[in-house]
Write an enzyme that holds these catalytic residues in place. Structure first.
Site, PDB file in Angstrom:
ATOM      1  N   MET A   3       9.395   3.395   0.420  1.00 63.89           N
ATOM      2  CA  MET A   3       8.642   2.259  -0.101  1.00 63.89           C
ATOM      3  C   MET A   3       9.303   1.826  -1.408  1.00 63.89           C
ATOM      4  O   MET A   3       8.749   1.971  -2.497  1.00 63.89           O
ATOM      5  CB  MET A   3       7.172   2.646  -0.302  1.00 63.89           C
ATOM      6  CG  MET A   3       6.433   2.815   1.013  1.00 63.89           C
ATOM      7  SD  MET A   3       4.699   3.264   0.793  1.00 63.89           S
ATOM      8  CE  MET A   3       4.852   5.040   0.766  1.00 63.89           C
TER       9      MET A   3
ATOM     10  N   PHE B 162      -0.849   4.318  -2.777  1.00 63.78           N
ATOM     11  CA  PHE B 162      -1.694   5.436  -3.185  1.00 63.78           C
ATOM     12  C   PHE B 162      -2.407   6.029  -1.975  1.00 63.78           C
ATOM     13  O   PHE B 162      -2.769   5.317  -1.034  1.00 63.78           O
ATOM     14  CB  PHE B 162      -2.739   4.986  -4.214  1.00 63.78           C
ATOM     15  CG  PHE B 162      -2.136   4.545  -5.519  1.00 63.78           C
ATOM     16  CD1 PHE B 162      -1.861   5.475  -6.514  1.00 63.78           C
ATOM     17  CD2 PHE B 162      -1.833   3.217  -5.747  1.00 63.78           C
ATOM     18  CE1 PHE B 162      -1.297   5.079  -7.716  1.00 63.78           C
ATOM     19  CE2 PHE B 162      -1.269   2.807  -6.945  1.00 63.78           C
ATOM     20  CZ  PHE B 162      -0.995   3.740  -7.932  1.00 63.78           C
TER      21      PHE B 162
ATOM     22  N   ASP C 235      -0.088   5.005   9.367  1.00 64.55           N
ATOM     23  CA  ASP C 235      -0.265   5.681   8.083  1.00 64.55           C
ATOM     24  C   ASP C 235      -1.341   4.963   7.277  1.00 64.55           C
ATOM     25  O   ASP C 235      -1.249   3.763   7.020  1.00 64.55           O
ATOM     26  CB  ASP C 235       1.073   5.655   7.333  1.00 64.55           C
ATOM     27  CG  ASP C 235       1.021   6.377   5.994  1.00 64.55           C
ATOM     28  OD1 ASP C 235      -0.021   6.966   5.669  1.00 64.55           O
ATOM     29  OD2 ASP C 235       2.044   6.353   5.283  1.00 64.55           O
TER      30      ASP C 235
ATOM     31  N   GLY D  24      -5.593   8.322  -0.149  1.00 64.77           N
ATOM     32  CA  GLY D  24      -7.040   8.358  -0.253  1.00 64.77           C
ATOM     33  C   GLY D  24      -7.747   7.038  -0.044  1.00 64.77           C
ATOM     34  O   GLY D  24      -8.945   6.931  -0.318  1.00 64.77           O
TER      35      GLY D  24
ATOM     36  N   SER E  99       1.080  14.013   5.243  1.00 60.98           N
ATOM     37  CA  SER E  99       1.650  13.261   4.127  1.00 60.98           C
ATOM     38  C   SER E  99       1.684  14.116   2.874  1.00 60.98           C
ATOM     39  O   SER E  99       0.641  14.496   2.332  1.00 60.98           O
ATOM     40  CB  SER E  99       0.832  11.995   3.858  1.00 60.98           C
ATOM     41  OG  SER E  99       1.298  11.361   2.692  1.00 60.98           O
TER      42      SER E  99
ATOM     43  N   HIS F 252       5.709  13.976   6.415  1.00 62.08           N
ATOM     44  CA  HIS F 252       5.840  12.599   5.970  1.00 62.08           C
ATOM     45  C   HIS F 252       6.027  12.597   4.462  1.00 62.08           C
ATOM     46  O   HIS F 252       5.161  13.034   3.712  1.00 62.08           O
ATOM     47  CB  HIS F 252       4.585  11.799   6.346  1.00 62.08           C
ATOM     48  CG  HIS F 252       4.727  10.333   6.149  1.00 62.08           C
ATOM     49  ND1 HIS F 252       5.344   9.522   7.070  1.00 62.08           N
ATOM     50  CD2 HIS F 252       4.345   9.531   5.129  1.00 62.08           C
ATOM     51  CE1 HIS F 252       5.328   8.266   6.638  1.00 62.08           C
ATOM     52  NE2 HIS F 252       4.724   8.250   5.444  1.00 62.08           N
TER      53      HIS F 252
ATOM     54  N   ASP G 285       6.638  10.294   1.320  1.00 65.16           N
ATOM     55  CA  ASP G 285       6.566   8.931   0.790  1.00 65.16           C
ATOM     56  C   ASP G 285       7.404   8.806  -0.476  1.00 65.16           C
ATOM     57  O   ASP G 285       7.139   9.489  -1.469  1.00 65.16           O
ATOM     58  CB  ASP G 285       5.115   8.563   0.468  1.00 65.16           C
ATOM     59  CG  ASP G 285       4.302   8.290   1.722  1.00 65.16           C
ATOM     60  OD1 ASP G 285       4.756   7.492   2.549  1.00 65.16           O
ATOM     61  OD2 ASP G 285       3.219   8.883   1.854  1.00 65.16           O
TER      62      ASP G 285
ATOM     63  N   MET H 124       8.406   6.340  -3.431  1.00 67.30           N
ATOM     64  CA  MET H 124       7.937   5.124  -4.098  1.00 67.30           C
ATOM     65  C   MET H 124       8.683   4.936  -5.420  1.00 67.30           C
ATOM     66  O   MET H 124       8.932   5.911  -6.135  1.00 67.30           O
ATOM     67  CB  MET H 124       6.433   5.203  -4.369  1.00 67.30           C
ATOM     68  CG  MET H 124       5.603   5.486  -3.135  1.00 67.30           C
ATOM     69  SD  MET H 124       3.846   5.580  -3.551  1.00 67.30           S
ATOM     70  CE  MET H 124       3.171   6.189  -2.004  1.00 67.30           C
TER      71      MET H 124
ATOM     72  N   HIS I 278       9.691   8.026   4.294  1.00 63.58           N
ATOM     73  CA  HIS I 278       9.209   6.643   4.263  1.00 63.58           C
ATOM     74  C   HIS I 278       9.594   6.019   2.921  1.00 63.58           C
ATOM     75  O   HIS I 278       9.018   6.349   1.884  1.00 63.58           O
ATOM     76  CB  HIS I 278       7.687   6.665   4.449  1.00 63.58           C
ATOM     77  CG  HIS I 278       7.039   5.325   4.424  1.00 63.58           C
ATOM     78  ND1 HIS I 278       5.672   5.173   4.324  1.00 63.58           N
ATOM     79  CD2 HIS I 278       7.540   4.062   4.483  1.00 63.58           C
ATOM     80  CE1 HIS I 278       5.370   3.892   4.320  1.00 63.58           C
ATOM     81  NE2 HIS I 278       6.488   3.197   4.403  1.00 63.58           N
TER      82      HIS I 278
ATOM     83  N   MET J  66       1.167   0.180   8.666  1.00 63.08           N
ATOM     84  CA  MET J  66       0.356   0.624   7.534  1.00 63.08           C
ATOM     85  C   MET J  66      -1.083   0.144   7.721  1.00 63.08           C
ATOM     86  O   MET J  66      -1.321  -1.043   7.930  1.00 63.08           O
ATOM     87  CB  MET J  66       0.917   0.076   6.222  1.00 63.08           C
ATOM     88  CG  MET J  66       2.299   0.585   5.843  1.00 63.08           C
ATOM     89  SD  MET J  66       2.358   2.379   5.570  1.00 63.08           S
ATOM     90  CE  MET J  66       1.175   2.577   4.224  1.00 63.08           C
TER      91      MET J  66
ATOM     92  N   GLY K 169      -5.528   6.311   5.812  1.00 64.73           N
ATOM     93  CA  GLY K 169      -6.924   6.546   6.164  1.00 64.73           C
ATOM     94  C   GLY K 169      -7.136   7.231   7.495  1.00 64.73           C
ATOM     95  O   GLY K 169      -8.179   7.047   8.131  1.00 64.73           O
TER      96      GLY K 169
END
Length: 221
Positions: free
Chosen positions: A67, A142, A174, A144, A7, A32, A34, A36, A65, A136, A176
């Site tokens: 979002m 976010f 996706d 972490g 990511s 990946h 993201d 946003m 991805h 997800m 953790g």
């Protein structure tokens, strides 16, 4: 085959080209990315111009991805920028079927994602149209965050539905993902792992990816 999709949300934004080269040499299968918009999720990241600028730096598959709200309005821009897989959110699209159709019409693979609070059954009617489904395991927005273990039944249920329908598609997870959680999600039926903080916080990306693969391979047996 287990696929690793680092990511870029967790990469060093000041050195994206170097980061991409490093994870490619380390054995990543795709990137990946993201996207946003600050509306669908409370964060703002990459736009099509950034994707376009990165496209010339690697031949890795771009796993984009979205979002964002109203994804249909932006499919063309991200397809033109160089996305290979475009994943939209079930919760964000006014017309999921039309948006998936537009992705395919532009020659790209289509993915559909659900937030943790959305039952996975909501996307079952779209599975024959999809190349990938994304579960997800954190609230999107976010990096972490801690892995939500109660999402594992979603993965298992989705995998069984795919098998029952004799469908050929990927299940991506996706949120953790590290050596420990990778084993759990692969055991539940996933085959594409998005890894952000757990990978980019390591000094040796190759070792981190190899450890994810080794853990995942043992879980898949």
């Amino acid at each position: 085959m287990i696929k690793i999709s680092p990511s870029m949300l967790a990469a060093d934004f000041a050195n994206l080209e170097q980061e991409i080269t490093a994870v490619q040499l380390a054995g990543a299968d795709m990137l990946h990315i993201d996207v946003m918009d600050g509306h669908f999720v409370p964060n703002i990241t990459f736009g099509p111009d950034v994707v376009k600028s990165l496209r010339s730096k690697t031949d890795l598959l771009f796993d984009v991805h979205l979002m964002i709200k109203y994804p249909l309005q932006y499919i063309g821009a991200f397809a033109k920028a160089g996305a290979d897989i475009i994943t939209i959110h079930y919760e964000a699209a006014d017309d999921v079927r039309e948006t998936i159709g537009q992705i395919h019409a532009l020659g790209k693979k289509a993915g559909l994602s659900v937030k943790p609070g959305t039952p996975v059954e909501e996307i079952y009617g779209f599975l024959p149209m999809l190349d990938m489904a994304l579960i997800m395991t954190v609230e999107p927005g976010f990096g972490g965050q801690s892995f939500m273990r109660d999402m594992l039944p979603k993965i298992s249920s989705l995998k069984q539905k795919i098998l029952d329908g004799s469908l050929h598609m990927d299940i991506e997870v996706d949120g953790g993902i590290d050596r420990n959680t990778a084993k759990e999600v692969i055991g539940a039926g996933a085959n594409v792992l998005v890894s952000g903080s757990a990978l980019f916080k390591q000094k040796d990306y190759k070792k981190a990816i190899e450890e994810l693969r080794a853990t995942s391979a043992s879980a898949a047996l």
